[in-house]
Design a protein around this motif. Structure first.
Motif, short mmCIF file in Angstrom:
data_model
loop_
_atom_site.label_atom_id
_atom_site.label_comp_id
_atom_site.label_asym_id
_atom_site.label_seq_id
_atom_site.Cartn_x
_atom_site.Cartn_y
_atom_site.Cartn_z
N ASP A 72 -2.02 4.32 3.88
CA ASP A 72 -2.64 4.32 2.56
C ASP A 72 -3.43 5.61 2.33
N CYS A 108 2.00 0.73 -0.90
CA CYS A 108 1.16 1.86 -0.49
C CYS A 108 0.74 2.67 -1.71
N ARG A 111 -1.77 0.71 -3.86
CA ARG A 111 -3.11 0.66 -3.26
C ARG A 111 -3.84 1.99 -3.45
#
Lengths: 124, 169
Positions: A72, A108, A111
């Motif tokens: 992330d 990913c 986020r």
């Protein structure tokens, strides 16, 4: 005629990758991006250097070794790199972005979009 | 240069697929109003991080997302003055007919050539992956269209000049 590496059985040298790029990258990506801007800036510089040093064949391996938290953070730094507009850096970041999305999925990306405390377009 | 085109379009496609997570959200401030929050930007909690994806200094794509709408602004490659004029004319031609495109914005965002506004209503009426396909195809084709137009302008100019000046020789 030169055969591509994959035919001759040449594999990336995992030991040396572990030693150099991966360890630096993991360290930089462990920094919580919600911490102070200076720390984030230093990590960003480290990540930039690390991705420019990684060889083409090693990128997938490096990305697989990262844990989800690090992936992330990696995505956030990639977006920061993409916002600069520097052609070489952007070419690198675009390549890594594609690999990272294949590896970590669209979650990913979402986020990194929803973490409002880390702007993806550095204002400085 | 074209070796970054495919990764650039893939990046935009992936980011758009992720950012198009929109739902209906009536306006919080005004009763019975339903506005695309990305255009007004009144409440911080309704907006996602905006993302700037640059291919180089001249080409970039700015994606702003919110709870019920996404705005995508594109700056196309303009190598010289003629391409700038052609791009401006072409995008204004499309923008005047924005109604039939539905997702096109009539005015581009400051600093960009063309903008799309996708709302939750579009996602309800159309397939999300098709909307993303449309935007990415648009980005791919617009460069080709502009170079084609530039070639026709140059060849027309050459033909006209030969004809006209041929009368004097």
């Amino acid at each position: 005629r030169q055969l591509p590496g994959i035919c001759t059985g040449a594999r990336p040298d995992y030991a040396s990758i572990m030693a150099s790029v991966l360890s630096i990258l993991s360290q930089a990506l462990d920094v919580d991006t919600r911490s102070s801007p200076e720390q984030v800036a230093t990590s960003y510089q480290t990540v930039k250097e690390a991705i420019s040093k990684t060889k083409e064949a090693e990128v997938d391996y490096v990305l697989e070794q990262l844990n989800p938290m690090q992936r992330d953070n990696m995505m956030k730094y990639l977006y920061m790199g993409l916002s600069t507009g520097d052609a070489k850096l952007c070419a690198l970041c675009l390549n890594w972005h594609e690999r990272l999305t294949n590896c970590a999925g669209h979650g990913c990306i979402i986020r990194s979009l929803s973490d409002k405390s880390t702007p993806l377009i550095p204002t400085s | 240069m074209s070796n970054t085109l495919r990764p650039y379009l893939t990046c935009v496609r992936n980011t758009l697929t992720a950012a198009l997570c929109i739902q209906n959200f009536p306006c919080q401030e005004v009763e019975r109003h339903n506005k695309p929050e990305v255009e007004y930007k009144t409440s911080e909690e309704l907006l996602l991080n905006s993302v700037l994806i640059c291919r180089n200094e001249n080409e970039k794509c700015f994606i702003e997302s919110s709870i019920n709408s996404v705005r995508i602004s594109i700056k196309v490659k303009q190598a010289d003055e003629l391409e700038e004029i052609i791009a401006r004319k072409f995008t204004s031609f499309l923008q005047q007919r924005a109604d039939s495109f539905r997702v096109l914005r009539r005015k581009p965002v400051e600093g960009y050539d063309i903008s799309f506004l996708i709302t939750n209503i579009h996602c309800e009426e159309m397939y999300k992956h098709k909307i993303v396909d449309f935007v990415v195809d648009f980005m791919e084709q617009i460069d080709k269209e502009i170079s084609e137009l530039k070639l026709t302008v140059n060849s027309r100019g050459r033909a006209v000049a030969t004809e006209f000046l041929g009368a004097f020789t």
